[in-house]
Write a protein that holds these residues in place. Structure first.
Motif, PDB file in Angstrom:
ATOM      1  N   GLY A 333       0.819  -1.213   0.000  1.00  0.00           N
ATOM      2  CA  GLY A 333       0.000   0.000   0.000  1.00  0.00           C
ATOM      3  C   GLY A 333       0.849   1.258   0.000  1.00  0.00           C
ATOM      4  O   GLY A 333       0.531   2.242  -0.682  1.00  0.00           O
ATOM      5  N   ARG A 334       1.968   1.200   0.738  1.00  0.00           N
ATOM      6  CA  ARG A 334       2.858   2.359   0.759  1.00  0.00           C
ATOM      7  C   ARG A 334       3.508   2.575  -0.605  1.00  0.00           C
ATOM      8  O   ARG A 334       3.673   3.715  -1.050  1.00  0.00           O
ATOM      9  CB  ARG A 334       3.945   2.165   1.824  1.00  0.00           C
ATOM     10  N   LYS A 335       3.898   1.451  -1.245  1.00  0.00           N
ATOM     11  CA  LYS A 335       4.492   1.586  -2.583  1.00  0.00           C
ATOM     12  C   LYS A 335       3.500   2.189  -3.560  1.00  0.00           C
ATOM     13  O   LYS A 335       3.848   3.066  -4.352  1.00  0.00           O
ATOM     14  CB  LYS A 335       4.967   0.221  -3.076  1.00  0.00           C
ATOM     15  N   VAL A 336       2.238   1.691  -3.501  1.00  0.00           N
ATOM     16  CA  VAL A 336       1.206   2.250  -4.381  1.00  0.00           C
ATOM     17  C   VAL A 336       1.001   3.725  -4.084  1.00  0.00           C
ATOM     18  O   VAL A 336       0.883   4.560  -4.982  1.00  0.00           O
ATOM     19  CB  VAL A 336      -0.121   1.473  -4.210  1.00  0.00           C
ATOM     20  N   LEU A 337       0.981   4.053  -2.768  1.00  0.00           N
ATOM     21  CA  LEU A 337       0.793   5.445  -2.378  1.00  0.00           C
ATOM     22  C   LEU A 337       1.956   6.309  -2.854  1.00  0.00           C
ATOM     23  O   LEU A 337       1.746   7.447  -3.318  1.00  0.00           O
ATOM     24  CB  LEU A 337       0.656   5.534  -0.858  1.00  0.00           C
ATOM     25  N   GLU A 338       3.190   5.754  -2.733  1.00  0.00           N
ATOM     26  CA  GLU A 338       4.351   6.510  -3.212  1.00  0.00           C
ATOM     27  C   GLU A 338       4.266   6.758  -4.707  1.00  0.00           C
ATOM     28  O   GLU A 338       4.577   7.856  -5.191  1.00  0.00           O
ATOM     29  CB  GLU A 338       5.631   5.750  -2.877  1.00  0.00           C
ATOM     30  N   VAL A 339       3.843   5.707  -5.451  1.00  0.00           N
ATOM     31  CA  VAL A 339       3.690   5.876  -6.898  1.00  0.00           C
ATOM     32  C   VAL A 339       2.638   6.936  -7.201  1.00  0.00           C
ATOM     33  O   VAL A 339       2.820   7.807  -8.067  1.00  0.00           O
ATOM     34  CB  VAL A 339       3.309   4.527  -7.556  1.00  0.00           C
ATOM     35  N   GLN A 340       1.512   6.875  -6.458  1.00  0.00           N
ATOM     36  CA  GLN A 340       0.452   7.851  -6.674  1.00  0.00           C
ATOM     37  C   GLN A 340       0.918   9.260  -6.333  1.00  0.00           C
ATOM     38  O   GLN A 340       0.620  10.215  -7.059  1.00  0.00           O
ATOM     39  CB  GLN A 340      -0.769   7.477  -5.838  1.00  0.00           C
ATOM     40  N   LEU A 341       1.660   9.382  -5.208  1.00  0.00           N
ATOM     41  CA  LEU A 341       2.149  10.703  -4.816  1.00  0.00           C
ATOM     42  C   LEU A 341       3.158  11.241  -5.827  1.00  0.00           C
ATOM     43  O   LEU A 341       3.149  12.437  -6.153  1.00  0.00           O
ATOM     44  CB  LEU A 341       2.791  10.634  -3.429  1.00  0.00           C
ATOM     45  N   ARG A 342       4.035  10.340  -6.321  1.00  0.00           N
ATOM     46  CA  ARG A 342       4.977  10.777  -7.343  1.00  0.00           C
ATOM     47  C   ARG A 342       4.251  11.225  -8.603  1.00  0.00           C
ATOM     48  O   ARG A 342       4.616  12.217  -9.244  1.00  0.00           O
ATOM     49  CB  ARG A 342       5.958   9.640  -7.680  1.00  0.00           C
ATOM     50  N   HIS A 343       3.204  10.460  -8.955  1.00  0.00           N
ATOM     51  CA  HIS A 343       2.437  10.814 -10.143  1.00  0.00           C
ATOM     52  C   HIS A 343       1.745  12.168  -9.950  1.00  0.00           C
ATOM     53  O   HIS A 343       1.750  13.024 -10.847  1.00  0.00           O
ATOM     54  CB  HIS A 343       1.394   9.729 -10.430  1.00  0.00           C
ATOM     55  N   LEU A 344       1.160  12.364  -8.754  1.00  0.00           N
ATOM     56  CA  LEU A 344       0.488  13.636  -8.483  1.00  0.00           C
ATOM     57  C   LEU A 344       1.476  14.791  -8.445  1.00  0.00           C
ATOM     58  O   LEU A 344       1.130  15.925  -8.801  1.00  0.00           O
ATOM     59  CB  LEU A 344      -0.263  13.550  -7.149  1.00  0.00           C
ATOM     60  N   ALA A 345       2.716  14.501  -7.990  1.00  0.00           N
ATOM     61  CA  ALA A 345       3.709  15.570  -7.902  1.00  0.00           C
ATOM     62  C   ALA A 345       4.174  16.040  -9.262  1.00  0.00           C
ATOM     63  O   ALA A 345       4.601  17.196  -9.413  1.00  0.00           O
ATOM     64  CB  ALA A 345       4.902  15.100  -7.076  1.00  0.00           C
ATOM     65  N   PHE A 346       4.075  15.178 -10.283  1.00  0.00           N
ATOM     66  CA  PHE A 346       4.617  15.523 -11.596  1.00  0.00           C
ATOM     67  C   PHE A 346       3.580  15.499 -12.710  1.00  0.00           C
ATOM     68  O   PHE A 346       3.936  15.657 -13.875  1.00  0.00           O
ATOM     69  CB  PHE A 346       5.768  14.563 -11.960  1.00  0.00           C
ATOM     70  N   HIS A 347       2.324  15.276 -12.354  1.00  0.00           N
ATOM     71  CA  HIS A 347       1.282  15.215 -13.383  1.00  0.00           C
ATOM     72  C   HIS A 347       0.096  16.077 -12.980  1.00  0.00           C
ATOM     73  O   HIS A 347      -0.170  16.287 -11.800  1.00  0.00           O
ATOM     74  CB  HIS A 347       0.818  13.769 -13.616  1.00  0.00           C
ATOM     75  N   ASP A 348      -0.595  16.553 -13.981  1.00  0.00           N
ATOM     76  CA  ASP A 348      -1.794  17.351 -13.757  1.00  0.00           C
ATOM     77  C   ASP A 348      -2.915  16.447 -13.257  1.00  0.00           C
ATOM     78  O   ASP A 348      -3.210  15.401 -13.858  1.00  0.00           O
ATOM     79  CB  ASP A 348      -2.206  18.040 -15.065  1.00  0.00           C
ATOM     80  N   SER A 349      -3.531  16.824 -12.136  1.00  0.00           N
ATOM     81  CA  SER A 349      -4.541  15.972 -11.518  1.00  0.00           C
ATOM     82  C   SER A 349      -5.804  15.848 -12.355  1.00  0.00           C
ATOM     83  O   SER A 349      -6.534  14.864 -12.228  1.00  0.00           O
ATOM     84  CB  SER A 349      -4.901  16.522 -10.131  1.00  0.00           C
ATOM     85  N   LEU A 350      -6.072  16.800 -13.224  1.00  0.00           N
ATOM     86  CA  LEU A 350      -7.306  16.765 -14.027  1.00  0.00           C
ATOM     87  C   LEU A 350      -7.121  15.951 -15.310  1.00  0.00           C
ATOM     88  O   LEU A 350      -7.898  15.040 -15.589  1.00  0.00           O
ATOM     89  CB  LEU A 350      -7.761  18.191 -14.365  1.00  0.00           C
ATOM     90  N   THR A 351      -6.094  16.272 -16.077  1.00  0.00           N
ATOM     91  CA  THR A 351      -5.933  15.654 -17.396  1.00  0.00           C
ATOM     92  C   THR A 351      -4.994  14.452 -17.394  1.00  0.00           C
ATOM     93  O   THR A 351      -5.023  13.642 -18.319  1.00  0.00           O
ATOM     94  CB  THR A 351      -5.393  16.692 -18.377  1.00  0.00           C
ATOM     95  N   GLY A 352      -4.147  14.326 -16.369  1.00  0.00           N
ATOM     96  CA  GLY A 352      -3.161  13.250 -16.343  1.00  0.00           C
ATOM     97  C   GLY A 352      -1.919  13.557 -17.152  1.00  0.00           C
ATOM     98  O   GLY A 352      -0.984  12.754 -17.172  1.00  0.00           O
ATOM     99  N   LEU A 353      -1.875  14.723 -17.818  1.00  0.00           N
ATOM    100  CA  LEU A 353      -0.672  15.113 -18.551  1.00  0.00           C
ATOM    101  C   LEU A 353       0.414  15.546 -17.580  1.00  0.00           C
ATOM    102  O   LEU A 353       0.173  15.750 -16.395  1.00  0.00           O
ATOM    103  CB  LEU A 353      -0.997  16.263 -19.505  1.00  0.00           C
ATOM    104  N   ALA A 354       1.635  15.688 -18.110  1.00  0.00           N
ATOM    105  CA  ALA A 354       2.716  16.222 -17.279  1.00  0.00           C
ATOM    106  C   ALA A 354       2.356  17.630 -16.817  1.00  0.00           C
ATOM    107  O   ALA A 354       1.675  18.375 -17.536  1.00  0.00           O
ATOM    108  CB  ALA A 354       4.018  16.233 -18.074  1.00  0.00           C
ATOM    109  N   ASN A 355       2.769  17.980 -15.590  1.00  0.00           N
ATOM    110  CA  ASN A 355       2.541  19.344 -15.121  1.00  0.00           C
ATOM    111  C   ASN A 355       3.759  20.211 -15.452  1.00  0.00           C
ATOM    112  O   ASN A 355       4.709  19.754 -16.094  1.00  0.00           O
ATOM    113  CB  ASN A 355       2.203  19.367 -13.634  1.00  0.00           C
ATOM    114  N   ARG A 356       3.748  21.450 -14.984  1.00  0.00           N
ATOM    115  CA  ARG A 356       4.827  22.380 -15.333  1.00  0.00           C
ATOM    116  C   ARG A 356       6.177  21.881 -14.814  1.00  0.00           C
ATOM    117  O   ARG A 356       7.207  22.027 -15.486  1.00  0.00           O
ATOM    118  CB  ARG A 356       4.514  23.761 -14.751  1.00  0.00           C
TER     119      ARG A 356
END
Length: 530
Positions: A333-356
């Protein structure tokens, strides 16, 4: 369990024990057996008074100590009867024997009450250990003491029953004493004194039985010392301030086998074959039925004990396995959460594209690579036209759905090596790596513009949209990140001024046009404010 502060003086038990030790030593210095017979019950009475005083001052577990007190009182009464009839040849069995025997059940029940209070949980492993010890000692007692009495034709049935009752009571008391000792819980000075009292009684019975069987007992025998020490130790145990913790319950299990406990069980289990070997060596008649029965009982008890240990180990293994599963699940669960947090840190939460952040990082890496290879790279900035009107007319939820659809259409137009990003609001960016010419970048921009021509269905609405794209294609060593983004921005504003193509390639002169247009807009805003 809350332990009450004792009222007894902590020095009282020391004074009592010291006085008892002096009296016991003085007993053996008396000049005659008559004097010893007169002093013996007085010292025993001192032990009883010690128990009564300790109960009054310390308020230990009442049930247990009342039973122990009654047992000791009966023993003392037996002593008085025994010594008063010493000059007469008493009948066998005598009235003192009956009084003595009446005291044992109270002693056993008193120890049992302590066991029940200390170990409120059903813990059968302690009782199995006690049964192993009692069975081994019982077999040895029968062979050495009870069998000769049973075979003696000179003793009538009543005499035999009384004589055999003593070792039976001793074996039962041993079982309860072992159960009390085998389990966890408070082991303080009062506990040690109590065990000394019980041990003195059992050793005294053993020594007396051996001496009486051989016809050599007389007043002043070492058995008397064991009995007197038992009386004094019981009184000191009740007077010691820690007696109130003897009955304190423990939640720990006594099923484990410590090294000392295992050694004790192994030693007592070997008593039966040791006595059998001794009888064989001395050419004495073998008690085969008793030995077979005792050995069978011991075997079954040991198997029961081992099966309990096996079940406990299996339960522990299962518990550890469950804990391991929980731990693995938690780690997963922590690994999944880390992956999700990493994804949220570098991706736009609405479109899923890369963020700035991710877009800037990839652009920086691309610049570093392309400086070495001297290849061209391209950057596109796209802004949706009229997006504010969509939000105002259809609501922000519809605007979010529109942005999601636009992001999907942009990704469909790109190559695998390209990166699409949402920089914020309705602004998108595209990183084109390894662009061979400006026309290749223009072709990708045309595909994006063309993909946006069909209306996008949001709920029941068909929403038309369009975008303005600014394109910059440059060698990596010509410009930095800020320069590329600034040029793409300038080209995007130039594209908004065009009526048809909706995209524009950056040219050096665009900066001047943009500055003029910005100046005109600022002037108009100043006129409005004035």
């Amino acid at each position: 369990m809350a332990v009450r502060e004792p009222d007894a003086n902590p020095l009282l038990w020391k004074v009592f024990a010291g006085l008892g030790a002096i009296l016991v030593a003085g007993y053996f210095l008396l000049p005659s057996t008559d004097a010893q017979d007169g002093v013996f019950p007085l010292i025993a009475t001192l032990g009883v008074l010690g128990i009564a005083l300790g109960m009054y001052l310390n308020r230990p577990l009442p049930t247990a100590w009342i039973l122990l007190l009654i047992g000791q009182v009966l023993f003392v009464a037996g002593d008085f009867i025994e010594t008063s009839s010493a000059a007469i040849d008493p009948p066998s069995p005598s009235s003192s024997d009956l009084v003595y025997l009446a005291g044992y059940p109270f002693m056993i029940l008193g120890v049992g009450a302590l066991v029940r209070s200390r170990f409120p949980r059903q813990d059968w492993s302690g009782w199995v250990d006690a049964a192993i010890v009692a069975t081994s000692i019982g077999v040895v007692t029968w062979i050495l003491f009870m069998a000769p009495v049973a075979r003696d034709q000179g003793i009538d049935l009543t005499g035999k029953m009384v004589a055999l009752a003593y070792p039976v009571m001793d074996v039962l008391l041993v079982a309860f004493a072992v159960r009390l000792t085998a389990g966890p819980g408070h082991r303080n000075m009062s506990f040690a004194l109590l065990l000394a009292g019980l041990g003195g009684l059992l050793i005294g019975d053993l020594l007396y039985g051996v001496a009486d069987t051989g016809g050599i007992y007389q007043t002043g025998h070492p058995a008397d010392a064991a009995f007197l020490i038992s009386y004094v130790a019981m009184g000191a145990a009740a007077l010691h301030p820690t007696v109130i913790s003897l009955a304190a319950p423990t939640t720990k299990s006594s099923s484990g086998l410590s090294r000392i406990r295992l050694t004790l069980l192994a030693a007592v289990s070997l008593l039966t074959p040791a006595v059998l070997g001794l009888q064989r060596l001395l050419n004495q008649p073998l008690e085969i039925p008793v030995i077979v029965g005792g050995s069978t009982a011991l075997f079954l008890l040991v198997v029961t004990r081992m099966s309990g240990l096996v079940r406990e180990v299996e339960a522990k293994v299962q518990e550890l396995d469950e804990q391991g599963k929980i731990l693995r699940s938690t780690l997963d669960g922590r690994k999944v959460l880390e992956v999700q947090l990493r994804h949220l840190a570098f991706h736009d939460s609405l479109t899923g594209l890369a963020n700035r952040v991710l877009f800037t990082d990839r652009l920086q890496n691309a610049l570093a690579r392309h400086r070495r290879s001297h290849e061209l790279l391209g950057v596109m900035i796209m802004d949706l036209d009229g997006f504010k009107l969509v939000n105002d007319r259809f609501g922000h939820a519809a605007g979010d759905r529109l942005l999601e659809a636009v992001a999907c259409r942009i990704e469909e137009c790109l190559r695998e090596s390209d990166t699409a990003a949402r920089l914020g609001g309705d602004e998108f960016a595209v990183l084109l790596e390894s662009v061979h010419s400006e026309s290749e970048a223009v072709m990708i921009a045309e595909r994006i513009i063309e993909s946006l021509r069909p209306p996008i269905r949001i709920g029941r609405q068909q929403i038309a949209t369009a975008g303005s794209i600014g394109i910059v294609v440059s060698a990596a060593d010509d410009v930095d990140i800020e320069g590329l983004l600034r040029r793409a921005d300038v080209a995007m504003y130039e594209a908004k001024r065009q009526p048809e193509d909706r995209f524009a390639l950056y040219e050096a002169g665009m900066h001047g046009h943009l500055e003029v247009e910005m100046g005109e807009l600022a002037g108009k805003a100043e006129v409005r404010r004035s």
